[in-house]
Design an enzyme around this catalytic site. Structure first.
Site, short mmCIF file in Angstrom:
data_model
loop_
_atom_site.label_atom_id
_atom_site.label_comp_id
_atom_site.label_asym_id
_atom_site.label_seq_id
_atom_site.Cartn_x
_atom_site.Cartn_y
_atom_site.Cartn_z
N PRO A 112 0.84 -1.22 0.00
CA PRO A 112 0.00 0.00 0.00
C PRO A 112 0.87 1.26 0.00
O PRO A 112 1.23 1.79 1.05
CB PRO A 112 -0.82 -0.14 1.28
CG PRO A 112 0.03 -0.97 2.19
CD PRO A 112 0.80 -1.91 1.31
N ASP A 286 5.65 2.51 2.34
CA ASP A 286 4.78 1.36 2.64
C ASP A 286 4.00 1.69 3.91
O ASP A 286 4.59 1.77 5.00
CB ASP A 286 5.64 0.11 2.84
CG ASP A 286 4.81 -1.15 3.09
OD1 ASP A 286 3.61 -1.03 3.40
OD2 ASP A 286 5.38 -2.26 2.98
N HIS A 287 2.70 1.90 3.76
CA HIS A 287 1.91 2.36 4.89
C HIS A 287 1.74 1.30 5.98
O HIS A 287 1.32 1.60 7.10
CB HIS A 287 0.53 2.83 4.42
CG HIS A 287 -0.03 3.96 5.21
ND1 HIS A 287 0.21 4.12 6.56
CD2 HIS A 287 -0.81 5.01 4.85
CE1 HIS A 287 -0.41 5.21 7.00
NE2 HIS A 287 -1.03 5.76 5.98
N ARG A 288 2.07 0.06 5.67
CA ARG A 288 1.97 -0.99 6.69
C ARG A 288 3.02 -0.81 7.77
O ARG A 288 2.77 -1.08 8.95
CB ARG A 288 2.13 -2.37 6.04
CG ARG A 288 1.07 -2.73 5.02
CD ARG A 288 1.41 -4.02 4.31
NE ARG A 288 2.69 -3.93 3.60
CZ ARG A 288 3.24 -4.93 2.93
NH1 ARG A 288 2.62 -6.10 2.86
NH2 ARG A 288 4.40 -4.77 2.31
#
Length: 314
Positions: A112, A286-288
């Site tokens: 994401p 990477d939004h994770r």
């Protein structure tokens, strides 16, 4: 009276009708003549042209007609989605190119991404680079802007270690070392050799490492450990005149910094309009594993270092 032979016999047509039909690519055999004894005349050809009568299936081209380009085979057209009239030169994918394609597709589909962009004033960094290169011994290293940006990114990661992270389903891994992957274009595809421990190295060492890695990357002589396992990537397209772009994250890393061209732009400083050399950088995240606030904090630290580059010497 003029005639045009066909497989079915002779077609009676006037010289003008025959010329018009040839120029329009119309099959005279498909026409019904309205002239005496069924002769095809000018009006018949013009009516056929308006109605879209097809060209002869086996008509010979006129001597001055250009030879048609070869069409892809039906199998090739089916695989590529090309139409029969589209031609191409096939360039087989190297093993590296196949791996790159697979990894980038996986990254874009499963990671994401979000993007943060910031502008940096380069004038102080360019001035420091000029001074350092002037003091370098003849024939030794010459610092590039990219060398200094690698060091700035490494220093920023030390200030914001939460951006130096790797995502796994079980845990976020915060890396102890600052290893910067640098995108290098080669004939076989893009590869990212790694400047290990970039935060602890001086600018001269980074410049030497980058030059050596880039040369061996283009020659296909890198060892696997020299391009696998980095923690953060930099992709610089400024030398191509690109002002701004967003790069695809290089898994399992969480961030990649896309660097644009340094260019003179009007800016406001202390309420006064002036000209400065500005560089736009976009961080893909990477939004994770890295939140927006952490990405913004990293960019703020990076900008502060770039605009006060003497800190790179400390």
């Amino acid at each position: 009276m003029d005639t045009t032979p066909t497989a079915a016999g002779r077609i009676f047509a006037s010289p003008l009708a025959r010329r018009l039909a040839r120029d329009a690519g119309i099959d005279l055999a498909a026409l019904t003549g309205s002239g005496p004894r069924g002769r095809v005349v000018k009006a018949d050809v013009e009516r056929a042209r308006a109605e879209g009568v097809p060209a002869p299936a086996s008509a010979a081209p006129s001597p001055d007609a250009a030879a048609p380009a070869p069409a892809p085979s039906p199998a090739a057209a089916g695989k590529t989605g090309l139409q029969p009239w589209q031609t191409f030169t096939e360039q087989p994918n190297s093993q590296m190119r196949k791996i790159i394609g697979r990894r980038l597709t996986e990254a874009k589909q499963t990671v994401p991404h979000f993007y943060l962009t910031i502008d940096c004033d380069l004038d102080a960094l360019l001035d420091l680079r000029k001074q350092l290169n002037a003091k370098a011994a003849e024939g030794t290293f010459k610092l590039s802007v990219n060398d200094m940006l690698i060091k700035a990114a490494a220093a920023a990661l030390r200030k914001v270690p939460a951006a130096n992270a790797v995502w796994t389903d079980e845990a976020i891994l915060l890396l102890d070392t600052v290893d910067i992957s640098v995108a290098v274009a080669t004939d076989r595809g893009l590869i990212t050799p790694i400047v290990r421990d970039a935060d602890t190295k001086g600018l001269a060492t980074i410049a030497t490492d980058v030059k050596d890695l880039a040369t061996r990357a283009r020659d296909g002589k890198l060892k696997p450990e020299e391009f696998q396992g980095g923690g953060f990537s930099i992709s610089n397209l400024g030398m191509y005149g690109i002002r701004e772009f967003a790069a695809i994250i290089n898994p399992p890393q969480s961030c990649i910094l896309a660097v644009g061209q340094g260019e003179q732009r009007p800016v406001v400083k202390d309420g006064t309009l002036t000209i400065a050399t500005m560089m736009t950088c976009t961080l893909s995240v990477d939004h994770r594993s890295v939140d927006g606030a952490v990405g913004a904090e990293f960019l703020a630290a990076f900008k502060a270092i770039v605009e006060d580059p003497l800190t790179l010497l400390l």
